[in-house]
Design a protein around this motif. Structure first.
Motif, short mmCIF file in Angstrom:
data_model
loop_
_atom_site.label_atom_id
_atom_site.label_comp_id
_atom_site.label_asym_id
_atom_site.label_seq_id
_atom_site.Cartn_x
_atom_site.Cartn_y
_atom_site.Cartn_z
N ILE A 9 0.55 -1.14 0.24
CA ILE A 9 0.07 0.12 0.02
C ILE A 9 1.21 1.27 -0.16
O ILE A 9 1.02 2.16 -0.71
CB ILE A 9 -0.93 0.46 1.37
N THR A 10 1.75 1.11 0.82
CA THR A 10 2.37 2.42 1.53
C THR A 10 3.41 2.88 0.00
O THR A 10 4.28 4.01 -0.42
CB THR A 10 3.62 2.63 2.23
N PHE A 11 3.68 1.83 -1.27
CA PHE A 11 4.53 1.86 -2.32
C PHE A 11 3.79 2.88 -2.82
O PHE A 11 4.63 3.79 -3.39
CB PHE A 11 4.97 0.75 -3.10
N TYR A 12 2.98 3.07 -3.01
CA TYR A 12 1.90 4.58 -3.95
C TYR A 12 2.07 5.56 -3.41
O TYR A 12 1.65 6.23 -3.24
CB TYR A 12 0.49 3.53 -4.36
N ALA A 13 2.61 5.81 -2.03
CA ALA A 13 2.42 6.89 -1.48
C ALA A 13 4.27 7.51 -2.02
O ALA A 13 5.31 7.03 -1.63
CB ALA A 13 2.96 6.71 -0.08
N LYS A 14 3.95 9.17 -3.12
CA LYS A 14 5.02 9.74 -3.94
C LYS A 14 4.87 10.94 -3.03
O LYS A 14 6.19 11.62 -3.08
CB LYS A 14 4.85 9.69 -5.20
N ASP A 15 4.41 11.48 -2.27
CA ASP A 15 3.99 12.84 -1.62
C ASP A 15 2.84 13.36 -0.32
O ASP A 15 2.54 12.07 -0.28
CB ASP A 15 3.85 13.87 -2.62
N THR A 16 3.03 13.66 0.24
CA THR A 16 1.59 14.10 1.39
C THR A 16 0.62 13.34 0.86
O THR A 16 0.00 13.25 1.72
CB THR A 16 1.88 16.01 1.35
N ILE A 17 0.51 14.19 -0.51
CA ILE A 17 -0.95 14.31 -0.88
C ILE A 17 -1.22 12.51 -1.31
O ILE A 17 -2.34 11.96 -0.49
CB ILE A 17 -1.26 14.72 -2.55
N SER A 18 -0.88 11.89 -1.94
CA SER A 18 -1.28 10.12 -2.05
C SER A 18 -1.26 10.24 -1.15
O SER A 18 -1.85 8.55 -0.63
CB SER A 18 -0.27 10.12 -2.91
#
Length: 454
Positions: free
Chosen positions: A94-103
């Protein structure tokens, strides 16, 4: 966003630690109780002794201490589950798709609310680990984030938990005879005969209007996080490094500790007992802990890994261990002196059939600041809510859920349940409170509109 910055500055300068808040609330409650008792009986000179007696009885209340241990186990075993390799793999995906604060805040807030609807303890630890993983990924992959806002998104599950499957009030009223037993001696025998034996979860948790409110929050809350994250603010990250563990040699006498066969076999014994004992019964803290214990042993693969995870997870409960008795003491004072009744009656006195759920919502939110325990609050405030609803003709499921909504929404202001998250993420309460305060206002608006319209 100047409002957020102003709130953040105020909290950083003036908000003490959660333990100090508990001490201050204890002193404030004692002072208010002293004034109340003196007003009722000015000639009595031992009011302070009476208050201390109520306080001591609350601190060492056996039923509440059992409840505290159950809650600690929910947190520890939930944390242990999240620390297992299979759960870590899921969170990593899941966290793999976190690339900035918004995501990051969108991913964390949505998944955390979904998990917390199933169980608040698991949702709290799940959200905390998610936030921590995003912080570690930020350092590893080199993207900047607003880490306190990310941490706040991991705490948002505590704003929807009481309306979910582990909600104390809706689960208790689903137990046969609970309501009538609670109301004996409070209402007349004639009124008691009209009270239903149970109020099922289909009337509360799984009612169409509660699910609709939850669905609206699944849209509104992430959108609010999106607006908060859009200003592009970034923060420094804490030091996530830990002391390297010494590699242990597997001796003959600890082969059983590393045995997969023994651990998985025992785990299946636990799960088999769980299904035999709890199949078809309402969800309870013991039921949940039994399930998580069995799953934890199996998912960790051996007892050595399981015990290491226990050791790591138990640190997050240290604040709860020492603060729970303080809040039980506050609860004892408020119940013994009648302060809870006084606070609730102040709202109820001016209520109508339409406005009673709203006043119940606000009174529950106020009481939750002093007594941050859904089960404890229901035990104290539940009879008042039931009696008022019967008097004004308000449907009992609606009145009960109004209390649940008010209790959960002020968790965004009361930092007590944030302690495990703060320990895992290495954030401070004053760093996340400016954002959770804004989310509390947004959530309150949704709940109030829901109670008025639906």
């Amino acid at each position: 966003m100047s409002i957020t910055k102003t709130i953040e500055t105020l909290f950083q300068k003036y908000i003490p630690s959660p333990f100090v808040i508990a001490i201050l609330l204890t002193i404030l409650t004692m002072v208010l109780a002293l004034v109340l008792l003196y007003t009722e009986n000015p000639s009595e000179t031992s009011h302070h002794i009476t208050i201390l007696k109520f306080w001591e009885e609350g601190i060492w209340n056996n039923n509440l201490l059992v409840f505290a241990y159950q809650m600690m186990l929910i947190l520890v075993l939930g944390h242990v589950l999240v620390l297992s390799k299979p759960m870590s793999w899921v969170i990593d995906q899941i966290t793999f798709y976190a690339k900035d604060t918004i995501s990051a805040v969108l991913l964390i807030s949505i998944t955390t609310m979904l998990v917390a609807f199933f169980n608040w303890g698991l949702g709290l630890i799940f959200g905390a680990i998610m936030a921590r993983k995003v912080g570690e990924a930020s350092l590893r992959r080199g993207f900047k984030i607003n880490y306190p806002l990310v941490g706040a998104s991991g705490y948002i599950g505590l704003m929807i938990w009481h309306g979910g499957m582990s909600g104390s009030a809706p689960l208790k009223v689903a137990e046969e005879g609970h309501i009538t037993t609670m109301m004996e001696g409070i209402v007349s025998p004639e009124t008691l005969a009209t009270i239903p034996e149970i109020i099922t979860s289909q009337q509360t948790i799984f009612s169409w209007w509660n699910l609709l409110i939850f669905g609206i929050l699944l849209i509104v809350i992430p959108f609010t996080f999106y607006l908060l994250a859009r200003n592009g603010k970034t923060t420094e990250l804490p030091d996530f490094t830990t002391t390297k563990e010494v590699t242990e040699t597997q001796e003959k006498n600890d082969k059983l500790d590393h045995s997969k066969l023994l651990a998985i076999g025992f785990g299946f014994i636990l799960l088999s007992t769980f299904f035999i004992q709890y199949y078809g019964k309402s969800l309870s803290p013991n039921m949940l802990n039994f399930l998580m214990l069995g799953l934890g042993v199996i998912l960790h693969g051996n007892f050595k890994n399981f015990l290491k995870a226990i050791e790591k997870a138990i640190g997050g409960t240290s604040g709860i261990l020492i603060q729970f008795p303080l809040y039980f003491g506050i609860m004892g004072i408020m119940k013994g002196t009648g302060m809870v009744t006084m606070i609730s009656d102040a709202f109820i006195a001016v209520a109508t059939e339409t406005t009673l759920p709203i006043f119940t919502f606000f009174s529950a939110g106020l009481v939750n600041i002093f007594v941050p325990s859904g089960g404890g609050q229901w035990a104290i405030q539940g009879p008042i809510v039931i009696e008022s609803a019967l008097s004004l003709g308000v449907p009992l499921p609606k009145a009960i859920m109004a209390l649940a909504y008010g209790d959960q929404v002020t968790n965004m202001l009361q930092p007590f349940w944030a302690l495990p998250l703060l320990g895992i993420t290495k954030l401070k309460a004053k760093e996340i409170l400016p954002y959770t305060l804004i989310l509390m206002v947004v959530g309150s608006a949704v709940y109030i509109l829901g109670l008025l319209v639906l």
